[in-house]
Structure formats: structure tokens, C-alpha cells
Design a protein around this motif. Sequence first.
Motif: not given
Length: 255
Positions: A4, A6, A14, A16, A127, A129, A165, A167-168, A208-209
Motif C-alpha cells: 500500500v 499512501q 490521502y 491509496y 485493511a 478503506f 487498519r 485507511y481514511s 492515518v491509518p
Amino acid sequence: MLEVVQIPVLHDNYIYLIHEPNGWATAVIDPAVAEPVLQTLEEKGWKLTHILNTHHHGDHVGGNIELKRKTGCAVVAMARDKERIPGIDIEVSEGDIIGLGHAEAKVLDVPGHTSGHIAFWFAEEYALFCGDTLFGLGCGRLFEGHAKEMWSSLEKIRALPLSTRIYSAHEYTQANGRFALQMEPENQALQQRMEQIAKLRYLGLPTVPSLLEDELATNPFLRPHSPEIRRRLGLSKAADWQVFAEIRHRKDSFT
Ligand code: ZN
Ligand code: FE
């Protein structure tokens, strides 16, 4: 194992990039803009196969058309929002599985920020998203949904494994934390997290994450059951979604 990358873009977004080495698949989540994505693809020597959009806002789909034109990738997004997602090719909804080489993501329907908002859950990678549904110490504004709806979306996320995790799509954690401290000043896990966040931001590093476990312990939007929050809001007997609604309402006018 997925790789991944970022990519910070615009003011606080962000993007990804997700690469699955065995199957040669590479996906980008919420490409606000195309140029930095193309640049990273070139540096890595990856070929873009998918765009995964969480929702229709411009800072999440702005790069769709250019990326599609330059790479021939497929755009995957919520079927309900096909009129609002530029270049949509594959329409998905709750529970659908998207294959990326040997990896797969499950679609979670998480309306509230927008009516067609989805999240991508990579179970094997722990993960998630989640676009603008859940942020570090915060959650998305309710532009097209009701508090009750957003709360059931957040409950779906709360039920994922603790080591997930998050991921915003935005770096909002520190600002959100100032509000969180007002909701729950005696929460020691929150106080400690705010110190870590201040260090990271001072060094120019992302917050983040984050881990779902930490969000559950510190994010007021996932904690409507907290006795301290309920006491502060005078809502000791309300349902969780009603407490959530009041927290969201107060955050909207917090400066
Ligand atoms: Zn948004
Ligand atoms: Fe956004």
C-alpha cells in the motif's frame, strides 16, 4: 501481501495505491487527482488495473477520467451512485467481492456521509478503506444521510477485527481530537493518543491509518455507550444512535 502506498494530495486528502504482486493487479482508492497517481505508478513500474471509489465527492473521483484514459483501468463504484461516478464500469453493492489478482476486497454499504458511500474490506490484510465514513477520532459529516443510518454504518465497522487498519481519506485526526477531548476529557487512552498524534504531526508524519482498536478506545463517534459522554450530554437513557446523533450535531458547530 499487498503493498500500500499512501499519497497525500490537495490540502488533506490521502489517495491509496494497492499493489498485488502475484496477480499484477494495482488499484487506486479515491483518486482525487490523476497526476501524482501516474507519477507513483511510473516510479513503481506498476500498471493500474482498477479505480475503487468510496463515494461521489469531487475530492474522491476527480482523477477517474484521466486515469482511465491513460491506463485503461476499470472504475468500480456503488451501483446506486452510477449517475454520479465519472466513468463507472463495474457497479457493486453490499457484500460483493472484488478480485485484485490473488487478493480480494468485500464491499460494505456504509451510507450516511453520502447515500451511496461504500467501504472496501480486505479481510486477509486486515485493511479497511473507508473514505469519509470513519476518520481518526472522527467521522464524516451527514450530507445525505440520517444519524441512525450513519450509526448502523459505523456499527458494521465496529464489528471488524480489532487489528483492522483504518485507511481514511483525510488527515483530520488532530483537529478531530480537540473535539474528542471536549466530549471525553477523562479518557486516558485519548489523552495518550493525542500526545502521539502531536509528535507525528510535528514530524510531518501521517496519523492515518489507525487501528480499529485505538478508534474504539478513543473516537467519540464509536463510543456513544461511554458513561462520561452520556453524562456530559445529559443522555444517560438514550439509545446509542441518539447519543451518536448528538455528538455529530455538536461537532458540526464546533470550532
Ligand atoms: Zn466526501
Ligand atoms: Fe472527502
